[in-house]
Each structure stands twice: as C-alpha cells, then as structure tokens.
Scaffold this active site. Structure first.
Site, PDB file in Angstrom:
ATOM      1  N   CYS A 128      27.920 -50.924  32.355  1.00 50.41           N
ATOM      2  CA  CYS A 128      29.299 -51.394  32.244  1.00 50.41           C
ATOM      3  C   CYS A 128      30.350 -49.960  31.897  1.00 50.41           C
ATOM      4  O   CYS A 128      31.505 -50.074  32.254  1.00 50.41           O
ATOM      5  CB  CYS A 128      29.369 -52.409  31.237  1.00 50.41           C
ATOM      6  SG  CYS A 128      28.340 -52.320  29.875  1.00 50.41           S
ATOM      7  N   HIS A 132      35.159 -51.278  27.271  1.00 48.90           N
ATOM      8  CA  HIS A 132      34.580 -49.894  27.007  1.00 48.90           C
ATOM      9  C   HIS A 132      35.566 -48.787  27.330  1.00 48.90           C
ATOM     10  O   HIS A 132      36.189 -48.915  28.420  1.00 48.90           O
ATOM     11  CB  HIS A 132      33.450 -49.804  27.930  1.00 48.90           C
ATOM     12  CG  HIS A 132      32.260 -50.468  27.577  1.00 48.90           C
ATOM     13  ND1 HIS A 132      32.072 -51.306  26.503  1.00 48.90           N
ATOM     14  CD2 HIS A 132      30.903 -50.422  28.290  1.00 48.90           C
ATOM     15  CE1 HIS A 132      31.040 -51.827  26.318  1.00 48.90           C
ATOM     16  NE2 HIS A 132      30.194 -51.589  27.311  1.00 48.90           N
TER      17      HIS A 132
END
Ligand SMILES: NC(=O)c1ccc[n+]([C@@H]2O[C@H](COP(=O)([O-])OP(=O)(O)OC[C@H]3O[C@@H](n4cnc5c(N)ncnc54)[C@H](OP(=O)(O)O)[C@@H]3O)[C@@H](O)[C@H]2O)c1
Length: 349
Positions: free
Chosen positions: A148, A241
């Site tokens: 990710c 993120h």
C-alpha cells in the site's frame, strides 16, 4: 451483461471488509463466495466478522456462509485479502484450478511471471499472464497489486518518469494503522508514539516500484533502472499512507514542470472507462500544509493519489509529499480496478 461471479478470500479482515463494501452493487461483479480461516468457516458473515468500517455491513453479505479458501466455490474471479503465508499455498492452488486471482498479498508479487499492477500505471503488464499460464500450465492465473505504500508513490513517479527519467529516490513513509490489519498494532504501542519499523516493508518499497515502472518486453519485465532508499514508519493515523520523497532525475527539473507533469497525468485509455478508475489520477495541492491523511485520503473515492509540497531539493533534484488511501487505492480498490482491467482486456469473460 451478466455479472461475473466473484469471491472474496479472507473476507472478514481489514482489507476483506473493504472488498465487501466496495463490491456492493458493483456494475460488473457479483459476490458469490466469502472465505475465511478455521475460525469462521461455516458461520454466517455477520457472525464471523467484527465489522470495523464506518458504513454498515452490506445486507447482501450478512447471511452468506463463510467458505474454506480452497477450490470448489462458485466464482470465476477471486479477490484475495489473505495473509501472505496463507496466500503462498492457497492462491497457486486456486489459479491451477482455473480461477483468476487478484491478490493483495506479497507472496507472488515479485515472481517474474506474475503481473504487479496499478492499472493507471502499467496495464500492459497483464501480458505476463500468457507467460505464467504457459510456464505453470495453469488454467487460471494470479495478478497482484503492490504494497500500500508503493501505490501512491509509484503513481507519482510514473508521471515524472515519463517526462524526465528517474535515477534515485529517497523516501520516508508515515503509514496508517489500518495497514497492519485488524486488530493490528496494540494501542499502548502506538498512542503518543511513532514506530520506526514495519517488518519487510522497506524491502517492498525499494523493489516493487522498480517492477511496475519497468518495461514489458518479449514475455518479461525489465526492472526500471531507478534505485530507492526507503524508511518506513507506523503512525497513529487510522487510514491513509503519507510518503515524503526526494528524487533525482536524468536532468534538472523545476517544481513548476514537475507539478504540471503530475497534474496532467492521464490513465491509459483502456483504464479511463473502468467503473473504479479515478477521474483524476493525481491531484496536485498547492497549499503549503497539504496533503494530510484526514483531509485528503478520500479524494476520488480513495482512488486518487494526492501530491503536494513540490519543491527543489538541495541534495537530489526535487522533493514532494504523496498521500494515498491504503485500504482503498492501496488494497481492495486497487485490486478491484485490476479485476476490471482483466475484464476490459478479455482475460475474464
Ligand atoms: N491493510 C492494508 O492496508 C493492506 C494493504 C495492502 C495489502 N495488504 C495485504 O492484504 C492481506 C490482508 O491484510 P489485512 O490487513 O486485511 O489482514 P487481517 O485484517 O489480519 O485479515 C486476514 C484475513 O485472512 C483470513 N485468514 C487468516 N488465516 C487464514 C487461513 N489460514 N485460511 C484462510 N483465511 C485466513 C482471516 O479470516 P478469519 O477472520 O476467518 O480468521 C481474515 O479474513 C495481507 O496479505 C496484507 O499484507 C493489506
């Protein structure tokens, strides 16, 4: 068109739940099987799953019975949210049995004959499926999406690679808690804290973008000749993120040129019409304090990469900040876009 029968493997976990949520009323896919571990097999999804998303558990899933993760369930396509040790064994068995497996797990991402895909970046890499089916004699196949943290970073780097060429990148991540699954990191470890270690993550961020930014040629991928140094950190953010990147190009690049290249980046034509494709692949923010996870992670329904703070770097050429939603673009949403790409290219009929 008849909807394509679709399974979700590891449907009760953090990423599995995103699949269940995002596939509700999907235009092309109908969820016909949900799988889990010995803990939940035989229970209904509502009994076995501790639902952690803010929207309610979709009605369609509640009464479905959790099945074992092995060939036999009624589906053509399988979205996998399995832990990597389970995926290592289960996914090849399913591919051999004829299923098209779109995996989130790291187990097969760097196999030379397995496509590692972000459809807005490298949809042509699905051509590896031919190599895979031939060498392994499988009637099905595996395609994967990256870890990710690599998703947003690679998307931004692709836009810059196309215009300026890439040499080196130094990147530091601040990764959300949902990236560790559920229950994930203990609250007493992460509250009031930053954990400067995520097992195996730096190696993934240093290698996976090279494959996705590489060239498909004569049945294989030549890795892109860019080198990475990555520091990866866990922070007390729920989703999203953030990556701070410093990049060296093949020539001097001004922040204005780079911002224009990022903002102008378009997905390849075949991807633009897919149901889950973001209208805007990369959103460039000009405010000095963006992107931020809480404010920007839902851009493009969690599928848009948000870039900001594009500025000169005194060591390399340029630095900037990248944000992407880890369980949507970086996991379930990314895998669903892979599945849609496979349909559009005729790999799933
Ligand atoms: N979280 C993210 O942002 C993210 C992003 C990209 C990739 N990934 C990858 O996606 C995968 C899933 O991550 P996650 O965060 O969703 O993990 P998670 O919350 O721990 O969920 C794991 C799921 O796998 C199932 N499972 C565990 N052992 C199994 C077994 N032996 N056989 C069959 N099913 C089994 C669990 O089912 P039960 O509930 O029945 O035990 C659960 O549904 C991992 O490979 C991870 O690295 C995660």
């Amino acid at each position: 068109m008849n909807k394509i029968k679709t399974a979700i493997l590891g449907a009760t976990g953090a990423v599995g739940q995103r699949f269940v949520q995002l596939l509700e009323n999907h235009a092309w896919f109908e969820v016909t099987a949900l799988t889990g571990s010995d803990r939940t097999i035989g229970q209904t999804y509502a009994e076995g799953c501790r639902w952690i998303l803010p929207t309610p558990m979709p009605e369609y899933a509640k009464a479905m019975q959790v099945a074992p993760t092995e060939p036999g369930f009624d589906a053509q396509l399988a979205f996998s949210a399995l832990p990597s040790d389970t995926a290592k064994v289960a996914e090849p068995a399913l591919a051999a049995a004829g299923y098209a497996v779109c995996s989130n797990a790291s187990s097969h991402r760097m196999w030379p004959d397995v496509p590692l895909l972000i459809p807005t970046v490298n949809p042509e890499h699905t051509q590896l499926i031919e190599t895979q089916k031939k060498t392994r004699n499988w009637s099905g196949y595996i395609v994967t999406n990256p870890n990710c943290t690599s998703t947003g970073l690679t998307t931004a780097l692709k836009a810059l690679q196309n215009k300026f060429g890439l040499r080196r990148a130094f990147v530091v991540s601040m990764q959300a808690l949902s990236g560790a699954g559920y229950p994930g990191v203990a609250s007493l470890d992460i509250l009031d804290n930053v954990i400067p270690y995520i097992s195996g993550e730096e190696e993934k961020v240093e290698s996976e973008p090279r494959k996705m930014l590489g060239q498909f040629n004569a049945g294989e991928i030549a890795l892109a000749p860019v080198r990475f140094s990555a520091h990866t950190n866990r922070v007390a953010v729920s989703d999203g993120h953030t990556v701070c990147a410093s990049v060296e190009f093949e020539r001097e690049v001004s922040p204005e040129e780079a911002s224009a290249a990022l903002a102008d980046y378009q997905a390849p034509a075949i991807v633009q019409t897919l149901p889950s494709a973001p209208h805007c692949v990369i959103e460039v923010r000009s405010e000095p304090d963006r992107p931020q996870p809480r404010k920007d992670r839902d851009a493009g329904n969690g599928m848009t990469t948000v870039v900001g703070r594009v500025r000169a770097d005194p060591l390399l050429h340029l630095k900037f900040v990248v944000l992407s939603h880890n369980t949507i673009a970086g996991a379930a949403g990314g895998a669903i876009l892979n599945g849609e790409l496979l349909v559009a290219q005729g790999w799933v009929k």
